[in-house]
Design a protein around this motif. Structure first.
Motif, PDB file in Angstrom:
ATOM      1  N   CYS A 138       0.853  -1.196   0.000  1.00 59.32           N
ATOM      2  CA  CYS A 138       0.000   0.000   0.000  1.00 59.32           C
ATOM      3  C   CYS A 138       0.886   1.242   0.000  1.00 59.32           C
ATOM      4  O   CYS A 138       1.783   1.368   0.837  1.00 59.32           O
ATOM      5  N   THR A 139       0.621   2.142  -0.917  1.00 57.36           N
ATOM      6  CA  THR A 139       1.345   3.408  -0.980  1.00 57.36           C
ATOM      7  C   THR A 139       0.463   4.514  -0.416  1.00 57.36           C
ATOM      8  O   THR A 139      -0.678   4.682  -0.837  1.00 57.36           O
ATOM      9  N   ILE A 140       1.017   5.243   0.541  1.00 58.44           N
ATOM     10  CA  ILE A 140       0.297   6.338   1.192  1.00 58.44           C
ATOM     11  C   ILE A 140       0.893   7.653   0.698  1.00 58.44           C
ATOM     12  O   ILE A 140       2.110   7.831   0.703  1.00 58.44           O
ATOM     13  N   ASP A 141       0.041   8.560   0.271  1.00 58.43           N
ATOM     14  CA  ASP A 141       0.466   9.876  -0.205  1.00 58.43           C
ATOM     15  C   ASP A 141       0.016  10.910   0.822  1.00 58.43           C
ATOM     16  O   ASP A 141      -1.183  11.057   1.091  1.00 58.43           O
ATOM     17  N   ALA A 142       0.980  11.621   1.401  1.00 59.06           N
ATOM     18  CA  ALA A 142       0.673  12.618   2.431  1.00 59.06           C
ATOM     19  C   ALA A 142       1.116  13.997   1.970  1.00 59.06           C
ATOM     20  O   ALA A 142       2.273  14.195   1.584  1.00 59.06           O
ATOM     21  N   GLU A 143       0.183  14.957   2.003  1.00 65.78           N
ATOM     22  CA  GLU A 143       0.521  16.332   1.649  1.00 65.78           C
ATOM     23  C   GLU A 143       1.358  16.978   2.744  1.00 65.78           C
ATOM     24  O   GLU A 143       2.178  17.855   2.488  1.00 65.78           O
ATOM     25  N   ALA A 144       1.145  16.514   3.980  1.00 68.81           N
ATOM     26  CA  ALA A 144       1.896  16.995   5.139  1.00 68.81           C
ATOM     27  C   ALA A 144       1.925  15.868   6.159  1.00 68.81           C
ATOM     28  O   ALA A 144       1.236  14.852   6.008  1.00 68.81           O
ATOM     29  N   VAL A 145       2.708  16.035   7.211  1.00 70.37           N
ATOM     30  CA  VAL A 145       2.760  15.020   8.263  1.00 70.37           C
ATOM     31  C   VAL A 145       1.403  14.978   8.962  1.00 70.37           C
ATOM     32  O   VAL A 145       0.914  16.008   9.437  1.00 70.37           O
ATOM     33  N   PRO A 146       0.742  13.817   8.997  1.00 73.87           N
ATOM     34  CA  PRO A 146      -0.598  13.730   9.605  1.00 73.87           C
ATOM     35  C   PRO A 146      -0.574  14.061  11.095  1.00 73.87           C
ATOM     36  O   PRO A 146       0.418  13.813  11.786  1.00 73.87           O
ATOM     37  N   ALA A 147      -1.686  14.587  11.570  1.00 77.62           N
ATOM     38  CA  ALA A 147      -1.797  14.958  12.981  1.00 77.62           C
ATOM     39  C   ALA A 147      -2.083  13.759  13.864  1.00 77.62           C
ATOM     40  O   ALA A 147      -1.872  13.815  15.074  1.00 77.62           O
ATOM     41  N   HIS A 148      -2.579  12.674  13.278  1.00 76.12           N
ATOM     42  CA  HIS A 148      -2.969  11.501  14.062  1.00 76.12           C
ATOM     43  C   HIS A 148      -2.206  10.276  13.572  1.00 76.12           C
ATOM     44  O   HIS A 148      -1.783  10.203  12.410  1.00 76.12           O
ATOM     45  N   PRO A 149      -2.026   9.277  14.436  1.00 77.51           N
ATOM     46  CA  PRO A 149      -1.377   8.029  14.018  1.00 77.51           C
ATOM     47  C   PRO A 149      -2.178   7.353  12.899  1.00 77.51           C
ATOM     48  O   PRO A 149      -3.407   7.399  12.874  1.00 77.51           O
ATOM     49  N   LEU A 150      -1.450   6.730  11.972  1.00 77.93           N
ATOM     50  CA  LEU A 150      -2.083   6.069  10.839  1.00 77.93           C
ATOM     51  C   LEU A 150      -1.864   4.561  10.895  1.00 77.93           C
ATOM     52  O   LEU A 150      -0.831   4.084  11.372  1.00 77.93           O
ATOM     53  N   SER A 151      -2.827   3.862  10.359  1.00 77.78           N
ATOM     54  CA  SER A 151      -2.675   2.427  10.143  1.00 77.78           C
ATOM     55  C   SER A 151      -3.460   2.055   8.890  1.00 77.78           C
ATOM     56  O   SER A 151      -4.324   2.809   8.426  1.00 77.78           O
ATOM     57  N   VAL A 152      -3.138   0.897   8.336  1.00 82.02           N
ATOM     58  CA  VAL A 152      -3.842   0.392   7.171  1.00 82.02           C
ATOM     59  C   VAL A 152      -4.400  -0.981   7.501  1.00 82.02           C
ATOM     60  O   VAL A 152      -3.675  -1.859   7.993  1.00 82.02           O
ATOM     61  N   GLU A 153      -5.694  -1.140   7.275  1.00 82.74           N
ATOM     62  CA  GLU A 153      -6.346  -2.436   7.425  1.00 82.74           C
ATOM     63  C   GLU A 153      -6.566  -3.034   6.038  1.00 82.74           C
ATOM     64  O   GLU A 153      -7.119  -2.366   5.152  1.00 82.74           O
ATOM     65  N   VAL A 154      -6.148  -4.267   5.831  1.00 85.16           N
ATOM     66  CA  VAL A 154      -6.318  -4.950   4.556  1.00 85.16           C
ATOM     67  C   VAL A 154      -7.180  -6.180   4.778  1.00 85.16           C
ATOM     68  O   VAL A 154      -6.908  -6.997   5.665  1.00 85.16           O
ATOM     69  N   SER A 155      -8.226  -6.302   3.955  1.00 89.60           N
ATOM     70  CA  SER A 155      -9.099  -7.479   4.053  1.00 89.60           C
ATOM     71  C   SER A 155      -9.241  -8.121   2.689  1.00 89.60           C
ATOM     72  O   SER A 155      -9.165  -7.448   1.651  1.00 89.60           O
ATOM     73  N   LEU A 156      -9.452  -9.435   2.698  1.00 92.25           N
ATOM     74  CA  LEU A 156      -9.698 -10.218   1.497  1.00 92.25           C
ATOM     75  C   LEU A 156     -11.065 -10.854   1.633  1.00 92.25           C
ATOM     76  O   LEU A 156     -11.372 -11.473   2.657  1.00 92.25           O
ATOM     77  N   SER A 157     -11.908 -10.708   0.600  1.00 92.99           N
ATOM     78  CA  SER A 157     -13.265 -11.235   0.701  1.00 92.99           C
ATOM     79  C   SER A 157     -13.731 -11.752  -0.639  1.00 92.99           C
ATOM     80  O   SER A 157     -13.201 -11.388  -1.692  1.00 92.99           O
ATOM     81  N   ASP A 158     -14.746 -12.610  -0.574  1.00 88.97           N
ATOM     82  CA  ASP A 158     -15.447 -13.016  -1.778  1.00 88.97           C
ATOM     83  C   ASP A 158     -16.854 -12.441  -1.723  1.00 88.97           C
ATOM     84  O   ASP A 158     -17.131 -11.535  -0.937  1.00 88.97           O
ATOM     85  N   ALA A 159     -17.750 -12.977  -2.507  1.00 87.76           N
ATOM     86  CA  ALA A 159     -19.088 -12.393  -2.585  1.00 87.76           C
ATOM     87  C   ALA A 159     -19.893 -12.585  -1.313  1.00 87.76           C
ATOM     88  O   ALA A 159     -20.900 -11.905  -1.111  1.00 87.76           O
ATOM     89  N   THR A 160     -19.458 -13.502  -0.451  1.00 87.73           N
ATOM     90  CA  THR A 160     -20.297 -13.828   0.707  1.00 87.73           C
ATOM     91  C   THR A 160     -19.668 -13.531   2.059  1.00 87.73           C
ATOM     92  O   THR A 160     -20.377 -13.310   3.029  1.00 87.73           O
TER      93      THR A 160
END
Length: 821
Positions: free
Chosen positions: A255-277
């Motif tokens: 995952c590539t994150i593009d930041a215009e400036a240093v964020p004010a809050h901590p960041l995290s990325v959640e990744v999920s894998l799913s099918d139709a159900t």
């Protein structure tokens, strides 16, 4: 319609994210518009393909998704086209009231289906688009995306120049955050469609457009939109299946994150894998941003042993959703489509998921009659359906440039493999040209590396001179951006014969136009590397340089035999990974062997209607799926057809065990597939003696048998008195958005619906209702051999009933109805 790739949410201080990317053009676009197909990895591992969501879809409509809604504004409608660029026409206050109002996709000049004149588009043109900034874009970063413009685009917004874009096949994205205002914005595009530009596949003076094999009409010929993103957002997701054939298979998501400036809050990325159900797995990882710019994080999902593999017979797709979380609040997400598969090219053949698969396919150009490249996504997808469902191809080569994302997205869904290559044709230019080629390769891989259907990159430009340092740089670039697919590039005779020449790509690909004893043939595979035939037959190794419906029946049938011969040879040895014939569809060209500006190399005509030469492709399918009987001749005795009928060497392509032939209810032959001449094809053609007298207008009946049971009957009449005009439409409903379209085919047929050749006369077309006719209103049947087509294109926001009536002075009238909704 599928959902948007990325979505925006509201955080503690207002809107924090919106659909979009760091300039990745497919991001947030509706699938009908920008079929993204961006997040997938193939090669010898798995592969993932980014899906897209409609920009106006609600969050609840997304399978397994609870994220916020996307923010995009499509710009396909209400462009002002001013023709040739005039002084001051890019300025915001320029008087454009006399400009024509057009919708995208758009071509700069009217075209017929042949006799294209490059001078009609090789100029510099002006497009303008007025817009207000959408209210829900306030406080967000704003981008403009144009998915393709032929060829070089100079962009200005409100009089301020944006960075120009060079090249006609890949997306252009520009950030306009500081330039866009609340009201009365003017985006101007000065479009340079001249051929003598120093960008691939074009060439500078003194070269002309006829120096390459295909015409490239100018225009904004795909789509455009505005896209809003928060100051920090997910700009790209590359989902790469690993160890696909192991029970411990996993998915590595970059995952590539593009930041215009240093964020004010901590960041995290959640990744999920799913099918139709249901959700199959989910992982969260922190992201540390210490400065403005981009940062990437790799997140791995494991324990995926229950995944169903993507295959040509079962193209299983999954959804990957990456969600950016700031201070505990989900602010932005990016959704991709994934297919897990392993594709490997070896010296013992091509393997998909560990199973040997002989590649059987064709090359495809994306240009159309009447419109050039400016055809709706529905039409692009239709080409994939024709190749896969009608011609039974398991692979297509996108010759000789990256093609519409809609086309490749359809290949993902159908289970058809794709060779994709960068723009180029038999030439390497100066340092600026090579730099543009390198940029094309990078943009191509970044746009499409997530499509599961793409199994190989054409990083070496088609039939280009050998340049080891440049080719090495291209291979290294592709490997750094993807690393899961092999590289290649179609070569011609020199590299095949010079075994001392250094070839740096992973797969040796050869355009083989060999003839032996006056018939199409192939050279043996070159040793030392996996070997794939990327072109064969075409204008150079078959019985003719062209295959028109107006040519003699022996020439038309000869195309069938030529393609059967080369595929039979390719099937004879596991050293051949397979063969991609030249080519699927006729196309407009100013190069050698063009007639009336058309290269008649396709097994289908320029209207995408199969010729007799397509018969060998149409028959290569299990009869349990679809029994096939396709003669490579016409049952006709009137001049210029042979007076004694098809003759002793009549060829019928079928997947039946045997065929029985009857003339006027009397059986005249029982024939089996010709395995002596075509010993390696799964379903060889059948050769039969059909030399009856044409007197009395005889009727031919062919019965096909499988396992001793009759499974199909075809009947053909030679009596012209009952011939008629057959008119068919591909889609009964299209979207009233000003871009969507569908094809209408009209042809002469006998009383049983079989094609009638060599018909003359003019077909006149009348259209009523809220639609636009893409095509000629008077169509010369004699020039096209009794077959033609036009396209019906909707008008924006004007739903209703559309009636197209086709009339021939002898064959009568046919009519179709299309509803725009």
């Amino acid at each position: 319609m599928s959902p948007d790739r990325s979505h925006i949410g509201t955080g503690p201080n207002g809107p924090l994210s919106a659909p979009g990317g760091d300039g990745s053009p497919g991001e947030g676009m509706s699938r009908r518009r920008f079929l993204a197909g961006a997040a997938g990895v193939v090669g010898s591992v798995g592969l993932a393909g980014c899906s897209v969501t409609h920009a106006n879809a609600s969050a609840s409509s997304l399978t397994g998704h609870r994220g916020p809604a996307a923010r995009t504004e499509e710009l396909d409608t209400d462009w002002l086209f001013g023709g040739l660029l005039s002084p001051g026409s890019t300025n915001p206050n320029f008087d454009d009231r006399a400009f024509a109002r057009v919708n995208l996709p758009h071509t700069v000049t009217p075209l017929s289906w042949r006799h294209w004149d490059p001078t009609s588009w090789e100029q510099v043109w002006i497009y303008r688009r007025h817009f207000n900034r959408p209210a829900n874009f306030t406080g967000l970063r704003v981008f403009v995306d144009i998915t393709a413009a032929m060829t070089n685009a100079g962009l200005t917004l409100n009089g301020e120049a944006l960075a120009p874009h060079e090249g006609g096949y890949l997306p252009c994205t520009r950030e306009i955050t500081t330039l866009v205002t609340e009201h009365d914005n003017v985006l101007a595009v000065a479009l340079d469609s001249r051929f003598q530009l120093d960008v691939p596949p074009n060439r500078p003076a003194p070269y002309r457009s006829s120096s390459i094999d295909f015409y490239q009409p100018g225009g904004l010929y795909r789509h455009a939109r505005l896209r809003a993103v928060p100051s920090t957002f997910i700009s790209d997701v590359f989902a790469k299946p690993v160890d696909v054939l192991s029970p411990s298979r996993r998915l590595v998501v970059n995952c590539t994150i593009d930041a215009e400036a240093v964020p004010a809050h901590p960041l995290s990325v959640e990744v999920s894998l799913s099918d139709a159900t249901h959700t199959i797995g989910a992982v969260t990882a922190p992201v540390r941003v210490t400065a403005a710019g981009t940062v990437s994080v790799d997140i791995e999902l494991g324990d995926l042993g229950s995944i169903t593999l993507w295959d040509v017979d079962q193209p299983q797709l999954y959804d990957v959703t990456a969600t950016l979380v700031s201070g505990g609040t989900a602010i932005h997400d990016h959704r991709c489509r994934v297919g897990f598969r392993e594709a490997t090219f070896t010296e013992e053949g091509f393997f998909l998921n560990g199973r040997r698969l002989k590649i059987f396919g064709l090359n495809r150009h994306q240009f159309y009659p009447f419109a050039g490249g400016a055809m709706a996504d529905r039409i692009q997808r239709r080409d994939a359906t024709i190749l896969h469902d009608e011609l039974n191809c398991n692979m297509v080569r996108c010759s000789h440039y990256p093609q519409s994302e809609a086309f490749v997205d359809a290949c993902d869904e159908l289970g058809m493999l794709v060779w994709e290559e960068a723009p180029g044709w038999g030439y390497l230019g100066d340092s600026a040209w090579l730099a543009a080629a390198r940029q094309n390769v990078q943009d191509m891989v970044e746009r499409d590396r997530n499509h599961p259907s793409i199994v190989i990159w054409g990083a070496r430009l088609n039939e280009s001179p050998n340049n080891v340092s440049f080719d090495t740089a291209m291979k290294e670039l592709v490997d750094s951006l993807d690393g899961s697919r092999p590289t290649s590039g179609a070569t011609d005779g020199l590299l095949y014969t010079d075994t001392n020449a250094e070839y740096v790509m992973d797969v040796f690909a050869y355009d083989d136009y060999t003839q032996a004893n006056g018939q199409a043939s192939l050279l043996p595979p070159r040793s030392g590397l996996p070997y794939l035939v990327t072109e064969a037959v075409g204008s150079l190794s078959g019985p003719s340089t062209h295959y028109r419906r107006t040519d003699t029946e022996s020439i038309q049938q000869g195309q069938t035999v030529a393609h059967a011969l080369v595929h039979d040879i390719a099937a004879s040895s596991d050293r051949y990974c397979g063969l991609l014939g030249w080519c699927a569809f006729d196309y407009c060209s100013g190069q050698g062997f063009a007639f009336g500006g058309v290269k008649y190399n396709g097994v289908c005509d320029i209207f995408r209607v199969p010729k007799p030469g397509a018969a060998i492709y149409r028959s290569q399918v299990d009869p349990a799926v679809r029994p096939v009987i396709e003669p490579s001749f016409y049952w006709d005795f009137d001049p210029p057809s042979p007076p004694d009928g098809p003759g002793t060497g009549a060829v019928v392509c079928s997947n039946c065990d045997y065929l029985e032939f009857s003339v006027d209810r009397k059986m005249v032959a029982r024939a089996t597939p010709d395995r002596s001449r075509f010993p390696h094809l799964q379903y060889p053609p059948t050769t039969v003696d059909l030399s009856p007298s044409g007197s009395g207008s005889p009727v031919l009946r062919i019965d096909g048998f499988v396992g001793g049971r009759k499974v199909l009957t075809r009947v053909f009449s030679s009596d012209h008195r009952y011939d008629r005009l057959k008119v068919e439409v591909d889609d009964e409903r299209i979207v009233a958005d000003g871009s969507d379209a569908t094809r209408v085919v009209f042809r002469a047929v006998d009383r049983f619906g079989a094609p009638r050749p060599f018909v003359t006369g003019v077909v006149t077309l009348d259209l009523s209702g809220p639609a636009h006719l893409v095509g000629d209103r008077s169509f010369d049947f004699a020039a096209a051999g009794g077959v033609g087509a036009v396209w019906v294109r909707s008008l924006a926001a004007e739903p209703g009933r559309v009636v197209l009536t086709a009339t021939h002075p002898v064959l009568g009238t046919g009519q179709v109805v299309v509803r725009t909704v």
